[in-house]
Structures are given as C-alpha cells and as structure tokens.
Design a protein around this motif. Structure first.
Motif, PDB file in Angstrom:
ATOM      1  N   LEU A   7      20.568 -17.647  73.690  1.00 32.52           N
ATOM      2  CA  LEU A   7      19.755 -16.433  73.532  1.00 32.52           C
ATOM      3  C   LEU A   7      19.869 -15.555  74.772  1.00 32.52           C
ATOM      4  O   LEU A   7      19.672 -14.347  74.709  1.00 32.52           O
ATOM      5  N   ARG A  21      24.671 -19.614  67.222  1.00 33.45           N
ATOM      6  CA  ARG A  21      23.204 -19.636  67.142  1.00 33.45           C
ATOM      7  C   ARG A  21      22.749 -19.741  65.683  1.00 33.45           C
ATOM      8  O   ARG A  21      21.815 -20.479  65.366  1.00 33.45           O
ATOM      9  N   MET A  57       8.098 -14.385  60.165  1.00 30.62           N
ATOM     10  CA  MET A  57       8.060 -13.035  59.603  1.00 30.62           C
ATOM     11  C   MET A  57       6.766 -12.896  58.798  1.00 30.62           C
ATOM     12  O   MET A  57       6.596 -13.573  57.781  1.00 30.62           O
ATOM     13  N   ILE A  91      21.054 -15.975  56.987  1.00 33.79           N
ATOM     14  CA  ILE A  91      21.697 -15.517  58.230  1.00 33.79           C
ATOM     15  C   ILE A  91      22.783 -16.519  58.650  1.00 33.79           C
ATOM     16  O   ILE A  91      23.820 -16.131  59.194  1.00 33.79           O
ATOM     17  N   MET A 127      16.267  -9.708  50.810  1.00 35.41           N
ATOM     18  CA  MET A 127      15.126 -10.106  51.653  1.00 35.41           C
ATOM     19  C   MET A 127      15.078  -9.259  52.919  1.00 35.41           C
ATOM     20  O   MET A 127      14.038  -8.733  53.287  1.00 35.41           O
ATOM     21  N   LEU A 128      16.269  -9.114  53.557  1.00 33.14           N
ATOM     22  CA  LEU A 128      16.340  -8.274  54.748  1.00 33.14           C
ATOM     23  C   LEU A 128      16.041  -6.826  54.388  1.00 33.14           C
ATOM     24  O   LEU A 128      15.380  -6.108  55.124  1.00 33.14           O
ATOM     25  N   ARG A 132      14.194  -5.896  51.947  1.00 26.55           N
ATOM     26  CA  ARG A 132      12.765  -5.771  51.631  1.00 26.55           C
ATOM     27  C   ARG A 132      11.984  -5.441  52.907  1.00 26.55           C
ATOM     28  O   ARG A 132      11.032  -4.667  52.882  1.00 26.55           O
ATOM     29  N   LEU A 133      12.427  -6.022  54.020  1.00 27.97           N
ATOM     30  CA  LEU A 133      11.788  -5.707  55.305  1.00 27.97           C
ATOM     31  C   LEU A 133      11.997  -4.225  55.638  1.00 27.97           C
ATOM     32  O   LEU A 133      11.120  -3.568  56.178  1.00 27.97           O
ATOM     33  N   TYR A 163       9.646  -2.152  53.601  1.00 28.31           N
ATOM     34  CA  TYR A 163       8.294  -2.215  54.164  1.00 28.31           C
ATOM     35  C   TYR A 163       8.192  -1.269  55.354  1.00 28.31           C
ATOM     36  O   TYR A 163       7.205  -0.568  55.534  1.00 28.31           O
ATOM     37  N   GLU A 168       9.711  -8.747  65.163  1.00 26.15           N
ATOM     38  CA  GLU A 168      10.516  -9.011  63.959  1.00 26.15           C
ATOM     39  C   GLU A 168      12.013  -9.040  64.304  1.00 26.15           C
ATOM     40  O   GLU A 168      12.751  -9.937  63.868  1.00 26.15           O
ATOM     41  N   ILE A 212      13.011 -12.206  66.170  1.00 28.38           N
ATOM     42  CA  ILE A 212      13.211 -13.386  65.305  1.00 28.38           C
ATOM     43  C   ILE A 212      14.586 -13.314  64.650  1.00 28.38           C
ATOM     44  O   ILE A 212      15.330 -14.300  64.620  1.00 28.38           O
ATOM     45  N   LEU A 213      14.917 -12.130  64.142  1.00 26.14           N
ATOM     46  CA  LEU A 213      16.201 -11.978  63.441  1.00 26.14           C
ATOM     47  C   LEU A 213      17.370 -12.269  64.382  1.00 26.14           C
ATOM     48  O   LEU A 213      18.335 -12.938  64.004  1.00 26.14           O
ATOM     49  N   ARG A 214      17.259 -11.765  65.617  1.00 28.56           N
ATOM     50  CA  ARG A 214      18.340 -12.017  66.582  1.00 28.56           C
ATOM     51  C   ARG A 214      18.396 -13.490  66.952  1.00 28.56           C
ATOM     52  O   ARG A 214      19.479 -14.075  67.073  1.00 28.56           O
ATOM     53  N   ALA A 215      17.209 -14.098  67.136  1.00 28.12           N
ATOM     54  CA  ALA A 215      17.168 -15.515  67.504  1.00 28.12           C
ATOM     55  C   ALA A 215      17.753 -16.384  66.390  1.00 28.12           C
ATOM     56  O   ALA A 215      18.369 -17.409  66.649  1.00 28.12           O
ATOM     57  N   LEU A 216      17.577 -15.941  65.159  1.00 32.24           N
ATOM     58  CA  LEU A 216      18.108 -16.712  64.023  1.00 32.24           C
ATOM     59  C   LEU A 216      19.615 -16.525  63.869  1.00 32.24           C
ATOM     60  O   LEU A 216      20.239 -17.178  63.048  1.00 32.24           O
ATOM     61  N   LEU A 271      21.251 -13.220  63.750  1.00 32.21           N
ATOM     62  CA  LEU A 271      21.714 -11.934  63.230  1.00 32.21           C
ATOM     63  C   LEU A 271      22.386 -11.160  64.369  1.00 32.21           C
ATOM     64  O   LEU A 271      21.829 -11.059  65.459  1.00 32.21           O
ATOM     65  N   LYS A 305      24.060  -7.872  66.483  1.00 36.18           N
ATOM     66  CA  LYS A 305      23.555  -6.534  66.793  1.00 36.18           C
ATOM     67  C   LYS A 305      23.986  -5.534  65.718  1.00 36.18           C
ATOM     68  O   LYS A 305      23.223  -4.654  65.323  1.00 36.18           O
ATOM     69  N   ALA A 323       8.412  -9.462  72.839  1.00 40.16           N
ATOM     70  CA  ALA A 323       7.596  -9.847  71.688  1.00 40.16           C
ATOM     71  C   ALA A 323       6.450 -10.788  72.069  1.00 40.16           C
ATOM     72  O   ALA A 323       5.561 -11.037  71.277  1.00 40.16           O
TER      73      ALA A 323
END
Lengths: 186, 374
Positions: A19, A46, A60, A75, B1-2, B4-5, B8, B263, B266-270, B272, B274, B373
């Motif tokens: 990270l 990752r 989320m 992902i 799902m992405l 949908r975010l 929102y 948000e 989280i997406l980057r940590a998972l 996703l 840039k 965050a």
C-alpha cells in the motif's frame, strides 16, 4: 507485530502489503523483487494475493455485507466465484444470515467479521491485519482472535497482525517487536 | 456494483448535478438549433441568388454610372435585365417594389421561363405586366396595376398595366417584391435606354466588356460572409457554455473526491488501479454529460427537423419592421452529423478537465488515501 504507538507497525504493514512505498530498500515476495515504480504489478499483487483487515473495518457503507465481499472478488478478477464463495466465507465468519445487511445495521464485531470475510474471500497468500481488535469490546475481541486462529489452523493462512492486544499476541506463532522504527526482537 | 457507487455519488450533490446538466443541455441546444438556423440562412441566401439570377454568371455595371451594353452577339446563351426601384400605387397607398425588365427573345434560353409563368402568358404586349406571386396577397386587385417609377427628384406614374400572368420563381423574397416587364417597355419608361444594370449568362464573357462578372455564389458571398461570422460567434458561445459547464462538473467531482476519500481508499487497498478509479470517476461525469446532451439534442434536433420541413414564417416580423411587401419563410438545415459532432465534442470537452485534474492533481495513492480516511 507489537510495539508502542508510533513505533512504525502500521507503516511496515502498509509497505509489506504494497500500500505504501519504502523510502529506502525494496520488497521481495516469494523471492521476486517488486519494483517500487511499477504500480500495475503492485495493484495486481494487492488485489490477488494480499488481504487487509483494518482497525476501523473500512467497509463500503452503501453496499451490503455480501456486496462488500463480492466487490473484493470482482477487483481480484474472480467474479465467476462470487455466487459460490460469498455465502461460503460469510458462513466461515458466522454471518451466514446477515449478508443482506448494510454495515450500519451490523455491530462492530460483525463489521470486523465482514472485513475479515472480504479479506479472505480471494484466498490471499497473506492476511494483514492492522490492530483488528482495537475498536472492539473484550468479548468480541476474543471471538475475532478465535476466528483468525481458526483461519490460520484450518486454511494454513499466513496472518500478519499488528496489535497491542495481549490475547492476540499470546496466540501468535511468532512475535516481532518494533521500537522507534527498528525491528528490535523476533 | 462499482457503477452503483457512481450513481449514488451523482445523487450525493443533486443541485450541482442538475445545474451542470442544465448548462450542458443549454450549450448543446444552442449549438444544434443555432447551427441549423445559420445553415438555413446560408441555404436561403444561396437559393435566392441561384433562383433569381438563373444564369451561371451575372454582369453588373457600376451602380451610379451605367455603361453601354457590351457587344454580346457572339454569345448565344445570355440575356440582359434592367432592374429599377418602383412603386405600385393602389388606393393612394404606395407599395415599394422592384421592376424587372427582361428580354423576351433570350428569356427561354436562360430562364425557366415556362415554369415560372403561371395562370397566363409572359407579358409581351406594351401594356402587359407579370407580377410576383407574393405580391398578389398584398393587392386588392391584380387585374390592373398602376406603377410609378422613381426619378432623380420625385416619383412619376409610369402607366397602368394589365396583369398577364403570375410569376413564381420559387424565390419568396423576389416574388414578394417584383413585377416583370419586357425590357423594351421598361426602356421607354426609363432614362436607361441602351443601358443595362444586370446581365445573365450561361457562359463566361470576355473580360474586356468593362462589366464586373460574378457567379451566383460570388453574389451571395457578402451575406455568406456575415453568416460565417454568425457561425463563429455561435460556435464560440457553444464552446464557452460547455467549458463553463464542464468546469462546474469538474469542481463537483473534485469536491466529491474529497468527500469520498474513505471509499476510494478501500477500493485502492482492495487492488483497484489508479486508472480504474479514474474510469469510475469519469463514468459519473459521462452519465451527466451524456444524458443532458442527448436530451438537448433530441429537443433541438426535433425542432430543427420540424422547421427544416415546415419553415419559420417571418413575414409578420418583417411587416412589423416596416417592410410591407416581403414574405419570408426561413427553413432550417437538419444534420445528423452535426448533432453527432455536438454530442461527441461536448463529451470530450466535459471529460478532459476532470481526467486531467483528477489524474495529475489528486493524490490517489492508497497509503495517502488511507491516512486521510482515518
């Protein structure tokens, strides 16, 4: 991984988890050096091989528990496993009946279970948890520790935790101590 | 799902989203309808010139000093016109018109003479006259017409004429202001004997005639030039509106990025990347731009199409401006390609600032996002 606040536990976890970048030195995974500048490889590793559990859960808010888990699978490029894996991991963390609930409808312990389920659903090589019990009461903390130990024993999953929690530290197979940014004991 | 975010997030700032959509819709509306009108004016100008001149070339003498008619005997396909300002006098009211003297012998070789003359025959007799179809609605009686010609000092009655036919040139402006006479009749009435103001020819004439020679396109050029300026102004207005709207949306997106640090973290940590994150952010903007521009394109495209068939009758407006004898219907130009260009360019103009600002000026590194965050 133990140490006083500010000793560098979270920073080291983030560097190991790809990270964050080290200011000096490099990261090698399974003998392969990970180039600091290649964000694509770091993102892919990752997504597929590293699971994270955060102190503040970081779920989320606009997605249900099941959708939070499915998001991690997507992902990681494992969308095809979604239907089978999501109920399975929910069951493994004891939330088989709460997949449709939003994070705000779950207790702190349940949210941390969802976060663990999200981290393990893609079957990562290593699970990194940054103070996973810090925001939980002692009873819930015990349940989470048992869950992590169970994952380690039943699925042979490597789990790297940063924690101040004596219970969690007592159950660890190896303890690393950090002080002022230096590894002082293993 | 992405995505949908993303939906929102659009709803997170409804006022900004709606305002941005309205401004974009306005820009696209102006661009499509405005271009249709300007292109329509272009087409009307060209039609007016090509249909009224009919010949491929027009020769025009100096305005204030008509020179003698050049020797055109070697050129078969030509005819001359003498065009003078005049007035129809009816019940003491003077209606300004343009009187056109034409050459009956050369008429058919250059003009669509037969199809233009309706309900009668071309006026060959001295006391006969043809009147433009648009003029008939302005006159109580079209059987006999009193015409006055302007001289240097005053207006003098030139004579009373019988109408032999209604002239319909398909040029509404010309038909609304013109009466037609054989050129010989007009010569006897005017001081311009043996001189012409206006010559039409199918073939290029020798340059030694001393008359300026123009094609219909060249004759239309001054008006087309004005229209080109109109087009540039219109396109600039469109560009400015879209740019302002896109900057508005960009600022909205940048603000929401700040609101969504957790948000995005989280997406980057998972895992996703840039670029994937940027795609989701741009998707939000694309939705706003696409929906608003499609809505505006549908409405303005429909109006454009409708007016390209039915026309916009500007007669009453022209009468209000004091022009009593002109009836004008303006037809817009409908173009699918222009609509497509408008929508695509709007999307490009709107997405580019967001892409650039987000990619280069927002720190989307996972560690940074996670720290922010906390």
């Amino acid at each position: 991984m133990q140490g006083a606040s500010g000793s560098g536990k979270s920073t080291l976890l983030q560097i190991i988890g790809l990270l964050d970048l080290p200011t000096t030195g490099s990261i090698s995974i399974a003998g392969e050096k990970i180039p600091n500048q290649d964000n694509r490889i770091r993102d892919q590793l990752r997504a597929k091989h590293i699971g994270f559990v955060f102190q503040r859960f970081h779920l989320m808010e606009r997605l249900t528990a099941a959708e939070n888990i499915a998001l991690a699978l997507r992902i990681a490029g494992k969308k095809h496993l979604e239907r089978h894996t999501v109920p399975e991991v929910l069951k493994s963390v004891g939330l088989e009946n709460k997949g449709h609930r939003y994070p705000s409808e779950l207790s702190g312990g349940e949210q941390q279970r969802v976060a663990i389920a999200r981290a393990i659903c893609k079957k990562p090589t290593i699970l990194i948890a940054d103070e996973p019990t810090a925001n939980l009461d002692s009873k819930t903390s015990t349940q989470i520790i048992e869950l992590l130990q169970d994952l380690h024993q039943t699925q042979s999953m490597t789990i790297l935790c940063a924690s101040h929690d004596p219970l969690l530290i007592a159950g660890a197979t190896a303890i690393i101590t950090l002080k002022d940014g230096l590894l002082v004991d293993v | 799902m992405l995505f949908r975010l993303a939906h929102y997030n659009i709803r997170r700032n409804p006022t900004r989203s709606i305002l941005s959509s309205l401004v974009i819709a306005l820009g696209v509306f102006v661009a499509i309808l405005g271009q249709g009108l300007v292109m329509g004016i272009d087409e009307n100008v060209m039609r007016a010139h090509t249909q009224s001149e009919t010949g491929d070339f027009v020769l025009i003498a100096e305005e204030n000093s008509p020179i003698p008619l050049p020797d055109l005997s070697a050129h078969q396909n030509w005819t001359d016109r003498l065009i003078l300002p005049a007035e129809i006098i009816e019940n003491g009211i003077q209606i300004p018109i343009q009187i056109i003297g034409y050459n009956p012998q050369k008429q058919s070789s250059v003009f669509q003479a037969q199809t233009w003359c309706q309900n009668g025959k071309w006026p060959y007799e001295k006391n006969h006259i043809g009147i433009g179809s648009g003029l008939t609605s302005l006159l109580d009686s079209t059987k006999t017409i009193t015409i006055a010609l302007e001289t240097k000092n005053n207006i003098q009655v030139a004579g009373v004429f019988d109408t032999s036919c209604i002239i319909h040139t398909h040029n509404l402006a010309l038909d609304s202001i013109s009466v037609w006479l054989p050129i010989s009749t007009l010569e006897t009435l005017s001081q311009y004997r043996q001189e012409r103001t206006h010559i039409l020819s199918r073939n290029p004439l020798p340059s030694s005639t001393g008359w300026a020679q123009y094609t219909a396109t060249q004759r239309a050029e001054p008006m087309l030039a004005v229209n080109r300026i109109r087009k540039k102004v219109l396109q600039s207005i469109y560009g400015i509106i879209i740019l302002i709207a896109s900057l508005g949306i960009t600022s909205t997106i940048l603000i929401t990025i700040d609101q969504r640090r957790s948000e995005l973290a989280i997406l980057r940590a998972l895992g996703l990347s840039k670029i994937q994150l940027l795609t989701i952010i741009l998707y939000e903007q694309l939705l706003i731009v696409l929906l608003s521009s499609l809505l505006a394109a549908t409405i303005s495209g429909y109006l454009n199409y409708y007016w390209s068939i039915r026309g916009i009758d500007l007669s009453q407006q022209l009468q209000g401006l004091g022009s009593t004898s002109v009836s004008l219907v303006l037809y817009t130009e409908f173009s699918w390609s222009w609509m497509l260009i408008c929508i695509l360019s709007t999307i490009m103009i709107a997405l580019l600032p967001t892409a650039v600002f987000t990619y280069f000026h927002q720190n989307l590194e996972p560690a940074t996002l996670l720290r922010e965050a906390q």
